[in-house]
Design a protein around this motif. Structure first.
Motif: not given
Length: 289
Positions: A168, A199, A203
């Motif tokens: 990620g 993501i 995030p």
């Protein structure tokens, strides 16, 4: 004609000798792989496909086929066997009667395994992603509930979540790094496609959920093994970020100085500071959410 009769017309009679022949031909595949009889393996797989067309498929037979696909996947470390394995997968894909969820999942897993070897040898693929994907792919297609996992499988799930954390971060840092997967490796891309937008957009929330999962599974493993583990999300986050950059530096030594600077920013960041990811948002509203 009844539905049961129609089934048997397509798939053959329930014949014990047919099952035994299938078992014998499957065993011969393993023998010829170990003896490296490459041309014989092609013939073996053709025989297995013929066997499958001539017998009645019940749950036990399907389970045997599923276990065969799963175990043969591990032989793809032999480059010459990969095309043979694809022949078997292609045959099973085309036969419409093998469509249970279990069969669909093991076929997808087989294709992903096949793609992972091709991707690992593809010069265009990103080297760091190649290192992260294998555990993530295996855990994704294993798809077992956490409460039935023990020992190695529990460790695999934790390691896969850790590598998802790394992936990620890497995707956020290098947004085009998965383009080749999206274009050419559909079963590998399937593993991460649902997470990509999350993501990009959230995030911090994505990382927090992963860290909660990692901490929970780590505690299970620690309790079983009588060892210490991370004491909190914050200590886990520091450990993950530190390990992430150590891995990046090992993979890209020419960028070591810049990566060390990045690592230092992430470890010193506080809530109202501008997030080091470059989004322009405050850390607490971005990766620190």
């Amino acid at each position: 004609m009844s539905f049961a009769s129609e089934i048997r017309r397509h798939f053959g009679k329930e014949d014990e000798s047919g099952i035994k022949k299938l078992q014998e031909d499957i065993r011969k595949i393993y023998k010829d792989i170990n003896d490296e009889k490459k041309s014989d393996c092609i013939s073996d797989i053709e025989k297995v496909c013929k066997d499958l067309n001539e017998i009645y498929m019940d749950e036990d037979t399907e389970n045997m086929v599923i276990e065969t696909i799963r175990s043969l996947s591990f032989y793809q470390n032999l480059p010459w066997f990969r095309e043979d394995f694809k022949r078997l997968l292609s045959f099973l894909e085309e036969d419409y009667y093998l469509r249970t969820d279990a069969m669909r999942n093991v076929l997808d897993s087989g294709w992903a395994s096949n793609e992972s070897y091709a991707f690992s040898e593809d010069d265009r693929g990103d080297a760091f992603i190649k290192k992260l994907l294998p555990d993530i792919v295996e855990e994704f297609y294993l798809d077992l509930p956490e409460d039935v996992l023990e020992d190695e499988l529990l460790n695999l799930k934790r390691d896969a979540f850790i590598k998802r954390f790394f992936l990620g971060r890497y995707i956020f840092r290098n947004p085009d790094s998965l383009k080749i997967l999206e274009d050419e490796y559909q079963y590998l891309y399937k593993v991460v496609e649902k997470e990509i937008q999350l993501i990009k957009d959230r995030p911090g929330s994505y990382e927090k959920k992963l860290m909660e999962d990692i901490l929970r599974i780590s505690q299970k493993i620690a309790d079983a093994e009588g060892i210490r583990t991370y004491s909190s999300i914050s200590t886990l986050q520091e450990s993950l970020i530190d390990t992430y950059y150590k891995n990046l530096i090992a993979e890209y030594p020419d960028e070591a100085d810049d990566l060390r600077d990045e690592r230092s920013k992430w470890l010193k960041i506080r809530g109202n500071d501008t997030c080091p990811c470059g989004s322009g948002r405050k850390f607490k509203k971005c990766h620190g959410a």
